[in-house]
Scaffold this motif. Structure first.
Motif, PDB file in Angstrom:
ATOM      1  N   LEU A 131       0.863  -1.182   0.000  1.00 49.72           N
ATOM      2  CA  LEU A 131       0.000   0.000   0.000  1.00 49.72           C
ATOM      3  C   LEU A 131       0.902   1.235   0.000  1.00 49.72           C
ATOM      4  N   PRO A 132       0.406   2.364  -0.435  1.00 47.01           N
ATOM      5  CA  PRO A 132       1.217   3.586  -0.338  1.00 47.01           C
ATOM      6  C   PRO A 132       1.577   3.865   1.121  1.00 47.01           C
ATOM      7  N   PRO A 133       2.652   4.611   1.348  1.00 41.42           N
ATOM      8  CA  PRO A 133       3.039   4.908   2.735  1.00 41.42           C
ATOM      9  C   PRO A 133       1.990   5.775   3.415  1.00 41.42           C
ATOM     10  N   GLY A 134       2.028   5.753   4.750  1.00 40.58           N
ATOM     11  CA  GLY A 134       1.071   6.568   5.491  1.00 40.58           C
ATOM     12  C   GLY A 134       1.202   6.297   6.963  1.00 40.58           C
ATOM     13  N   PRO A 135       0.391   6.980   7.763  1.00 38.05           N
ATOM     14  CA  PRO A 135       0.447   6.763   9.208  1.00 38.05           C
ATOM     15  C   PRO A 135       0.153   5.292   9.508  1.00 38.05           C
ATOM     16  N   ARG A 136       0.867   4.725  10.477  1.00 38.20           N
ATOM     17  CA  ARG A 136       0.722   3.305  10.775  1.00 38.20           C
ATOM     18  C   ARG A 136      -0.674   3.023  11.331  1.00 38.20           C
ATOM     19  N   PRO A 137      -1.380   2.040  10.749  1.00 41.46           N
ATOM     20  CA  PRO A 137      -2.732   1.804  11.248  1.00 41.46           C
ATOM     21  C   PRO A 137      -2.728   1.182  12.636  1.00 41.46           C
TER      22      PRO A 137
ATOM     23  N   PHE B  77      -3.978  16.671   6.201  1.00 37.37           N
ATOM     24  CA  PHE B  77      -3.628  16.040   4.929  1.00 37.37           C
ATOM     25  C   PHE B  77      -2.318  16.605   4.403  1.00 37.37           C
ATOM     26  N   LYS B  78      -2.205  17.901   4.529  1.00 38.68           N
ATOM     27  CA  LYS B  78      -0.982  18.558   4.074  1.00 38.68           C
ATOM     28  C   LYS B  78       0.227  17.978   4.805  1.00 38.68           C
ATOM     29  N   GLU B  79       0.073  17.815   6.125  1.00 37.62           N
ATOM     30  CA  GLU B  79       1.189  17.276   6.907  1.00 37.62           C
ATOM     31  C   GLU B  79       1.517  15.843   6.507  1.00 37.62           C
ATOM     32  N   MET B  80       0.493  15.045   6.238  1.00 33.71           N
ATOM     33  CA  MET B  80       0.750  13.667   5.811  1.00 33.71           C
ATOM     34  C   MET B  80       1.504  13.649   4.486  1.00 33.71           C
ATOM     35  N   ASN B  81       1.094  14.516   3.557  1.00 33.81           N
ATOM     36  CA  ASN B  81       1.786  14.566   2.270  1.00 33.81           C
ATOM     37  C   ASN B  81       3.235  15.031   2.449  1.00 33.81           C
ATOM     38  N   GLN B  82       3.435  15.961   3.368  1.00 39.78           N
ATOM     39  CA  GLN B  82       4.805  16.424   3.603  1.00 39.78           C
ATOM     40  C   GLN B  82       5.661  15.302   4.181  1.00 39.78           C
ATOM     41  N   LYS B  83       5.049  14.508   5.037  1.00 36.46           N
ATOM     42  CA  LYS B  83       5.808  13.453   5.711  1.00 36.46           C
ATOM     43  C   LYS B  83       6.005  12.228   4.805  1.00 36.46           C
ATOM     44  N   TYR B  84       4.954  11.831   4.085  1.00 34.33           N
ATOM     45  CA  TYR B  84       5.014  10.541   3.381  1.00 34.33           C
ATOM     46  C   TYR B  84       5.095  10.645   1.862  1.00 34.33           C
ATOM     47  N   GLY B  85       4.880  11.833   1.306  1.00 36.69           N
ATOM     48  CA  GLY B  85       4.963  11.974  -0.150  1.00 36.69           C
ATOM     49  C   GLY B  85       3.629  12.288  -0.802  1.00 36.69           C
ATOM     50  N   ASP B  86       3.617  12.248  -2.144  1.00 40.86           N
ATOM     51  CA  ASP B  86       2.456  12.714  -2.900  1.00 40.86           C
ATOM     52  C   ASP B  86       1.324  11.707  -2.955  1.00 40.86           C
TER      53      ASP B  86
ATOM     54  N   VAL C 262      -3.958  12.527  -1.981  1.00 40.90           N
ATOM     55  CA  VAL C 262      -3.134  12.902  -3.137  1.00 40.90           C
ATOM     56  C   VAL C 262      -2.430  14.218  -2.832  1.00 40.90           C
ATOM     57  N   GLY C 263      -1.119  14.256  -3.102  1.00 37.67           N
ATOM     58  CA  GLY C 263      -0.328  15.429  -2.729  1.00 37.67           C
ATOM     59  C   GLY C 263       0.098  16.314  -3.880  1.00 37.67           C
ATOM     60  N   SER C 264      -0.265  15.949  -5.113  1.00 41.81           N
ATOM     61  CA  SER C 264       0.141  16.823  -6.220  1.00 41.81           C
ATOM     62  C   SER C 264      -0.871  16.787  -7.359  1.00 41.81           C
TER      63      SER C 264
ATOM     64  N   ILE D 224     -10.584   9.126  -2.563  1.00 42.25           N
ATOM     65  CA  ILE D 224      -9.415   9.874  -3.038  1.00 42.25           C
ATOM     66  C   ILE D 224      -9.564  11.334  -2.638  1.00 42.25           C
ATOM     67  N   ILE D 225      -8.673  11.775  -1.767  1.00 43.13           N
ATOM     68  CA  ILE D 225      -8.744  13.155  -1.284  1.00 43.13           C
ATOM     69  C   ILE D 225      -7.778  14.021  -2.093  1.00 43.13           C
ATOM     70  N   THR D 226      -8.283  15.076  -2.700  1.00 43.90           N
ATOM     71  CA  THR D 226      -7.414  16.017  -3.410  1.00 43.90           C
ATOM     72  C   THR D 226      -7.521  17.371  -2.730  1.00 43.90           C
ATOM     73  N   ASN D 227      -6.423  17.840  -2.193  1.00 46.59           N
ATOM     74  CA  ASN D 227      -6.406  19.154  -1.559  1.00 46.59           C
ATOM     75  C   ASN D 227      -6.081  20.200  -2.631  1.00 46.59           C
ATOM     76  N   ILE D 228      -7.154  20.727  -3.205  1.00 50.68           N
ATOM     77  CA  ILE D 228      -7.040  21.704  -4.289  1.00 50.68           C
ATOM     78  C   ILE D 228      -6.165  22.900  -3.886  1.00 50.68           C
ATOM     79  N   SER D 229      -6.354  23.381  -2.654  1.00 55.71           N
ATOM     80  CA  SER D 229      -5.546  24.532  -2.207  1.00 55.71           C
ATOM     81  C   SER D 229      -4.067  24.186  -2.237  1.00 55.71           C
TER      82      SER D 229
END
Ligand SMILES: *[C@@H]1O[C@H](CO)[C@@H](O)[C@H](O)[C@H]1NC(C)=O
Ligand SMILES: *[C@@H]1O[C@H](CO)[C@@H](O)[C@H](O)[C@H]1NC(C)=O
Ligand SMILES: *[C@@H]1O[C@H](CO)[C@@H](O)[C@H](O)[C@H]1NC(C)=O
Length: 498
Positions: free
Chosen positions: A32-38, A57-66, A80-82, A394-399
């Motif tokens: 699975l893609p990386p992320g906070p440990r379940p 979400f922003k922090e997760m993308n910063q920590k684990y990638g796009d 989704v980070g990008s 699928i979460i997309t942070n438009i901002s």
């Protein structure tokens, strides 16, 4: 020596066994893609942003990638980070990523009663019903269809200029009126100015509710779907109470303009509109609920047209007070191209690159729908070596995408210049409309109409007025903070209404 298991040790054991079992269950060999440990049982529910929602979400993308994986009580989520990843999944693979989350807010029985949010196909699951709604709207809002509204938009812009000059204090109402009455004329053929019913108020109240109800993660019920089945008095089930109060207010937005349009058609006084056109073209073989499709789609048109573009305009006013030099440049361009004796219109657009750039920057700078409306995947998929389970939200942070320095260097200041090169629109700069209006098959159907309307209103306002900050009792200007509110739809708090 005896071994007495401590509470901590047994918890650890349970955790390990459970983690092992969950791992086993996965059919696919890919990670699975990386992320906070379940955490066992509750997955990442504890990581699920509620208070910290604003930045989680922003922090997760910063920590684990796009591309980040999150498990919310068994509900897989992909953060989704990008923009690039969003395009890859939601656009290039749109047939597998165009479903909507079966939102608990919609599934809840309060909304299963007749007067629920069911009409709002924006949040419909992907399928037949959604496609029919969508087709009905597309006929009226594709790039060609939008051109035919130029005359009505011009008329509306002239009214706007007059109201702004006569009564600048209430600029918010005037702008809202511009969008609401344009939308309602197209959707239902109703002239707001000639009608005693306050359609705009009805829309405003319903959209406030819509925004609150669908703020992702705002309500515990989104994370804990079973809460929806709890009685209203159950702690945390307040959302159900809200639903009961909201329902009739929201339904007014569907039924009041519809009944009026039907009445006009019966009396033979209906002017051309989406409702009239679609009703007249309705055929025998369209199925028994075609009328309902039209009713729902026209309500969405009215709703969408009234509120979202309006929020972008609030961004515009905020930017103009904060960046007076931008305003001056725009006014110089308008004076040179349009001159002092007439108002700008759609045909001036190619000769007004700076105004075009301001419009783009308003769309980019503050997102109207900051977290978009999440898509949901329909099939198991793999992407960049990761497994994306079927049914992922699928979460997309438009901002975040429109403030991504990889796309827009120095993203924070309001700077129309970023879209210009040698005095022309630079086609190599990413068009923010490709981000802000959503992705793939779920892209906002009113996109072209919104862009045109925004351009006209911005040009009209700048050509007739100067925007300046409110002066406080101490004689000092009160500058807006640049902050936005945090519902599903975002707006500028200093502008008051939310
Ligand atoms: C989304 O991105 C914006 C801009 O980077 C950021 O301020 C915001 O906190 C992010 N939202 C979430 C929920 O992470
Ligand atoms: C959608 O998923 C199916 C099944 O996994 C796959 O065969 C198909 O190629 C996918 N379509 C796209 C556009 O990715
Ligand atoms: C239209 O909205 C109603 C709720 O107002 C819903 O029950 C119905 O399923 C929707 N119909 C279509 C065809 O989208």
């Amino acid at each position: 020596m005896t071994f007495v298991p401590t509470a901590a040790a047994s918890l650890l054991a349970v955790t390990l066994v459970f983690a092992f079992l969950t791992r086993k269950r996965r059919r696919n060999a890919l990670p699975l893609p990386p992320g906070p440990r379940p955490l066992p049982f509750i997955g990442n529910a504890l990581d699920m942003p509620s208070k910290e929602m604003r930045t989680a979400f922003k922090e997760m993308n910063q920590k684990y990638g796009d591309i980040v994986y999150l498990d919310a009580l068994g509900q897989p989520m992909i953060i989704v980070g990008s923009h690039e990843v969003a395009v890859d999944l939601l656009e290039k693979r749109s047939s597998n990523y165009s479903d909507r989350a079966p939102s608990a807010m919609i599934d809840m029985h309060v909304f299963l009663l007749p007067h629920r949010f069911g009409w709002a196909f924006t949040v419909h699951r992907y399928g037949q019903e959604w496609r029919r709604n969508r087709r009905a709207m597309h006929q009226y809002f594709n790039a060609n269809a939008v051109a035919q509204y130029a005359a009505s938009q011009k008329l509306e812009a002239h009214r706007l200029a007059r109201r702004m000059i006569d009564d600048p204090e209430h600029f918010r109402q005037h702008i809202r009126r511009f969008f609401g009455s344009s939308a309602l004329r197209i959707s239902h053929g109703i002239e707001v100015d000639d009608d005693p019913v306050d359609y705009l108020k009805i829309a405003e109240e319903a959209m406030d509710i819509f925004s609150t109800a669908f703020e992702p993660g705002k309500h515990l019920v989104e994370v804990l779907p079973w809460l929806a089945r709890m009685p209203s008095w159950f702690p945390g089930a307040g959302v159900k109470r809200d639903g009961e109060v909201w329902r009739p207010i929201v339904y007014k937005m569907v039924s009041v303009p519809w009944d009026a349009a039907m009445e006009n058609m019966r009396r033979g006084t209906a002017v051309p509109s989406m409702v009239k056109g679609l009703m007249e073209r309705m055929r025998e073989d369209d199925g028994p609920d075609e009328e309902e499709v039209i009713k729902n789609a026209s309500a969405v048109t009215f709703a969408g047209g009234s509120d979202t573009t309006f929020s972008t305009m609030q961004t515009f006013f905020m930017a103009m007070t904060m960046y007076p030099e931008v305003q001056r440049k725009a006014q110089d361009e308008l004076m040179a191209v349009v001159g002092p004796h007439r108002l700008p219109d759609k045909d001036d657009e190619p000769s007004l690159p700076y105004i075009q750039a301001i419009t783009k920057e308003c769309i980019r700078w503050r997102s109207v729908v900051p977290l978009s409306v999440p898509h949901r995947s329909l099939e198991d998929d793999e992407y960049k070596g990761y497994f994306i389970p079927k049914g992922s939200i699928i979460i997309t942070n438009i901002s975040a995408f429109s403030h991504d320095p990889r796309i827009y260097p120095n993203p924070d200041p309001f700077s129309p210049e970023r879209f210009l090169k040698d005095g022309e629109i630079d086609p190599t700069v990413q068009d923010p409309a490709a981000i802000a209006f959503g992705y793939g098959r779920r892209v906002c159907p009113g996109k072209h109409f919104a862009e045109t309307s925004l351009f006209i209103v911005i040009a009209t306002v700048l050509h007739t007025l100067s925007v300046s900050p409110v002066v406080g009792p101490d004689g000092q200007p009160i500058m807006p903070s640049g902050e936005m509110t945090h519902g599903l739809l975002s707006s500028v708090p200093f502008c008051g209404h939310r």
